[in-house]
Design a protein around this motif. Structure first.
Motif, PDB file in Angstrom:
ATOM      1  N   ARG A   9       0.875  -1.179   0.000  1.00 57.48           N
ATOM      2  CA  ARG A   9       0.000   0.000   0.000  1.00 57.48           C
ATOM      3  C   ARG A   9       0.907   1.222   0.000  1.00 57.48           C
ATOM      4  NH1 ARG A   9      -1.971   3.308   4.343  1.00 57.48           N
ATOM      5  NH2 ARG A   9      -4.145   3.908   4.100  1.00 57.48           N
ATOM      6  N   VAL A  60      -3.475 -12.752  -1.947  1.00 57.67           N
ATOM      7  CA  VAL A  60      -2.690 -11.523  -1.865  1.00 57.67           C
ATOM      8  C   VAL A  60      -2.161 -11.351  -0.447  1.00 57.67           C
ATOM      9  CG1 VAL A  60      -3.589 -10.248  -3.834  1.00 57.67           C
ATOM     10  CG2 VAL A  60      -4.864 -10.223  -1.701  1.00 57.67           C
ATOM     11  N   CYS A  62       0.054  -8.746   2.208  1.00 59.98           N
ATOM     12  CA  CYS A  62       0.518  -7.376   2.421  1.00 59.98           C
ATOM     13  C   CYS A  62       1.046  -7.219   3.833  1.00 59.98           C
ATOM     14  CB  CYS A  62      -0.649  -6.408   2.186  1.00 59.98           C
ATOM     15  SG  CYS A  62      -0.260  -4.688   2.558  1.00 59.98           S
ATOM     16  N   THR A  69      -6.556  -3.054   4.613  1.00 61.73           N
ATOM     17  CA  THR A  69      -7.644  -3.972   4.223  1.00 61.73           C
ATOM     18  C   THR A  69      -8.394  -3.419   3.017  1.00 61.73           C
ATOM     19  OG1 THR A  69      -8.992  -2.882   5.896  1.00 61.73           O
ATOM     20  CG2 THR A  69      -8.058  -5.021   6.492  1.00 61.73           C
ATOM     21  N   LEU A  72      -6.593  -4.559   0.013  1.00 65.67           N
ATOM     22  CA  LEU A  72      -6.739  -6.008  -0.146  1.00 65.67           C
ATOM     23  C   LEU A  72      -8.143  -6.377  -0.631  1.00 65.67           C
ATOM     24  CD1 LEU A  72      -4.618  -7.265   2.876  1.00 65.67           C
ATOM     25  CD2 LEU A  72      -4.029  -7.290   0.450  1.00 65.67           C
ATOM     26  N   ALA A  83      -6.949 -13.148   1.130  1.00 66.19           N
ATOM     27  CA  ALA A  83      -5.930 -12.147   1.444  1.00 66.19           C
ATOM     28  C   ALA A  83      -5.389 -12.363   2.843  1.00 66.19           C
ATOM     29  CB  ALA A  83      -6.535 -10.746   1.335  1.00 66.19           C
ATOM     30  N   LEU A  85      -3.224 -10.050   5.675  1.00 67.60           N
ATOM     31  CA  LEU A  85      -2.616  -8.770   6.034  1.00 67.60           C
ATOM     32  C   LEU A  85      -1.796  -8.953   7.309  1.00 67.60           C
ATOM     33  CD1 LEU A  85      -2.210  -5.713   5.805  1.00 67.60           C
ATOM     34  CD2 LEU A  85      -4.380  -5.399   7.016  1.00 67.60           C
ATOM     35  N   LEU A 202     -10.339 -12.690   4.534  1.00 69.40           N
ATOM     36  CA  LEU A 202      -9.209 -11.778   4.731  1.00 69.40           C
ATOM     37  C   LEU A 202      -8.683 -12.027   6.141  1.00 69.40           C
ATOM     38  CD1 LEU A 202      -9.232  -7.936   3.950  1.00 69.40           C
ATOM     39  CD2 LEU A 202      -7.810  -8.988   5.685  1.00 69.40           C
TER      40      LEU A 202
END
Ligand SMILES: Cc1cc2nc3c(=O)[nH]c(=O)nc-3n(C[C@H](O)[C@H](O)[C@H](O)COP(=O)(O)OP(=O)(O)OC[C@H]3O[C@@H](n4cnc5c(N)ncnc54)[C@H](O)[C@@H]3O)c2cc1C
Ligand SMILES: Nc1ncnc2c1ncn2[C@@H]1O[C@H](COP(=O)(O)O)[C@@H](O)[C@H]1O
Lengths: 252, 326
Positions: A9, A60, A62, A69, A72, A83, A85, A202
């Protein structure tokens, strides 16, 4: 074939970057955040490979603040399946620690292929992807502008562009590839994609422990440029420009 | 741990590339600042020949790794060569020219060594025994200063930011075998399509002349080429021009193109959008030629001509050729 795309990001390309009063971070006033453009290209290609049946899953990953978020979810609206995070709020993560943390997460995710951007456009480092590959002992190919699956093999055939030379490279899985412009044109998320993304998994969790190998001393504005000088209008400005090039700059 | 400095000397045919010499200059200054030794490594299929002829080369020890496998642009073999030299040199700081290949090699070497990294440095200083690196970030919209906390530490040097050494000979020369690759599967090159003449990469060029949408079509870009030729520079382009298909992708300067830092950047009929400035605002001197006196490019330009490129460029190219001849 399972793909993990590493997404960072970053401040939007048009954002005015002003160091904050702490002299270390970017003043967040008016700054919009986006998925780093080369990561977005990597994501698009990963989704295309899934649509083509080459990839079975696109995750994905991150490392970033809790509000990443949003980026994502956008990635899942574009087509990622799930995803992860790794949430943290620090004003400085150096490339070594970033690579260490991402490599640890990737070991758990056990992908066949890791996609990165060739560089993230905030710190312009272009080091994290190669560091991840070396840490994990994965095969590595950078500046990729084309990818296809290889029939019957757990490998990809890629095209990479290095200083005007184009190469075709066979990359066995597990591997890390970095996306260069030309690999794919990112799509816009569809309304249906955005709705679907809300229900996709997520996971947020703390990153593995890793220590920076460098300290941030300061973030400063670029050195100021002296005010410019208009040398003239039209061809009338040419003699003075030639004089400047020759006498002041010594380039002739 | 030792704080010796090791510089990776990227080759081009029989000689060292200019950014490699600049990295060597940066390495010499760093080793002198630390009071340690400067080592350098040449890793190429013809490394011995280059090591014998390339001068100046002011390293205390020159490491030579010659192997046919080093002809590849993939960084695996070169990484093994650099690690071999780093061990022999007891290197604390590893310096790489921030060329396309050099950056990649820095990344995988730093990863393999679990080392710290600071890519694309424009200054390296020793302050109270700590190595501080200055590097542009956010495409030149800010500058970051970092300090190495531990060694080994890898540093990339941005082309055109450091002075190449002017004299010096290697104190001694040591040859090493290239260690064989481990068992981990690696990428292999199946086919290479190289251009007939490899142009100087934009990111390394000393002079860049870029053209924008104001040229109206690809048929007029010869004006940019002629000015670049007269100045001995390389052609760049704005994204508008690349997106329109007038010029190839690898000529694009800007946020999503290349970041250039030449001694001279000439922007012709380019408005100076923030994403374009992102790729060129750290150029030493910027000249802008644009018919609109209000174009944002004039805000960053050191020198400007307000005028029509169709009038100014032919006159400028001719005047430069004349100045050069006379
Ligand atoms: C996410 C994103 C990324 C981007 N990345 C990049 C990037 O990497 N690089 C990049 O360049 N752009 C990038 N852009 C695009 C950027 O915003 C601009 O659109 C682009 O730079 C404009 O190109 P230009 O200056 O050639 O064209 P224009 O903005 O159309 O400007 C043309 C200029 O030429 C002048 N002109 C016209 N005719 C003449 C003449 N006869 N003589 C003299 N002057 C004349 C005009 O006055 C004008 O100033 C990006 C945009 C986005 C949204
Ligand atoms: N914090 C992060 N989270 C996820 N991916 C990252 C992060 N930092 C870097 N990467 C990945 O590594 C690439 C190169 O980043 P960099 O070396 O910082 O230029 C990016 O394009 C991403 O794919």
């Amino acid at each position: 074939m399972k793909i993990v795309v590493c997404l960072k990001r970053v401040p939007d390309t048009t954002a005015k970057i002003k160091p904050a009063a702490d002299g270390r971070t970017v003043d967040p006033q008016g700054v919009e955040f986006i998925i780093s453009p080369y990561d977005e290209i990597a994501l698009e290609k990963a989704v295309q490979l899934k649509e083509a049946g080459t990839a079975t899953q696109v995750t994905v990953l991150c490392l970033g603040p809790a509000n990443a978020t949003k980026e994502l979810r956008k990635a899942m609206a574009i087509g990622a399946d799930d995803a992860v995070l790794l949430t943290e709020d620090r004003d400085f993560r150096d490339p070594a620690a970033t690579a260490e943390v991402l490599a640890a997460a990737l070991t758990e995710l056990a992908p066949d292929v890791v996609f990165c951007g060739w560089k993230a456009i905030d710190n312009d480092s272009a080091t994290v992807a190669g560091m991840i590959a070396a840490r994990l002992d994965f095969a590595y190919a950078s500046f990729v502008v084309g990818i296809e699956g290889v029939e019957g093999q757990n490998a990809l055939r890629v095209r990479r562009e290095v200083e005007g030379t184009e190469e075709q490279v066979l990359v066995p899985a597990p591997c890390v590839l970095t996306a260069q412009r030309g690999l794919a044109e990112p799509r816009f998320a569809s309304l249906k994609g955005i709705m679907k993304a809300k229900r996709k998994p997520l996971e947020t969790k703390a990153p593995a422990d890793a220590e920076n190998a460098s300290d941030l001393v300061a973030l400063q504005p670029p050195p100021p440029r002296a005010a410019g000088r208009i040398l003239g209008e039209g061809a009338a400005g040419v003699p003075e420009l030639v004089r400047v090039l020759r006498d002041d700059l010594g380039v002739l | 741990m030792s704080q010796n400095v090791l510089v990776f000397l990227e080759t081009d045919g029989d000689s060292l590339r200019k950014p490699a010499l600049e990295a060597l200059g940066a390495g010499r200054a760093l080793a002198d600042g630390l009071g340690t030794q400067l080592h350098a490594v040449i890793a190429a299929p013809n490394a011995s020949a280059v090591a014998g002829s390339a001068r100046p080369l002011p390293a205390d020890v020159l490491h030579v790794v010659e192997d046919a496998a080093l002809s590849t642009s993939l960084s695996g073999p070169a990484c093994r060569a650099v690690r071999t030299a780093a061990t022999a040199a007891a290197a604390g700081y590893l310096i790489f020219p921030a060329t396309v290949r050099g950056r990649d090699l820095l990344a995988v070497t730093a990863g393999a060594l679990h080392a710290g990294a600071a890519a694309d440095a424009t200054a390296i200083e020793v302050i109270d025994g700590t190595v501080q690196i200055t590097r542009p970030v956010f495409a030149g919209k800010a500058v970051q200063i970092v300090a190495a906390r531990r060694v080994p530490f890898c540093i990339g040097t941005r082309p055109n930011a450091f002075a190449a050494p002017t004299d010096g000979e290697p104190g001694s020369v040591v040859s090493h075998e290239l260690p064989s690759a481990g068992d981990a599967p690696a990428a292999t090159v199946e086919e290479v399509r190289a251009p007939e003449v490899r142009a100087v990469d934009l990111t390394e060029a000393e002079i860049v002349v870029s053209g924008g949408r104001g040229f109206k079509g690809p048929e007029n870009f010869h004006l940019v080429e002629e000015l670049a030729a007269a100045l001995g520079g390389v052609v760049g382009a704005s994204r508008a021009v690349v997106d329109a298909g007038w010029r190839p992708h690898d000529e694009q300067v800007g946020q999503t193109g290349k970041t250039v830092s030449p001694k001279l950047y000439v922007a012709c009929a380019i408005s100076g959008a923030i994403q374009h400035l992102a790729g060129m605002s750290s150029s030493k001197v910027i000249v802008a030629i644009n018919k609109d006196a209000e174009a944002p490019i004039f805000k960053v330009a050191d020198y400007g001509i307000v005028g029509d490129v169709f009038e100014v460029l032919p006159a400028l190219s001719a005047a430069i050729r004349e100045a050069r001849a006379g």
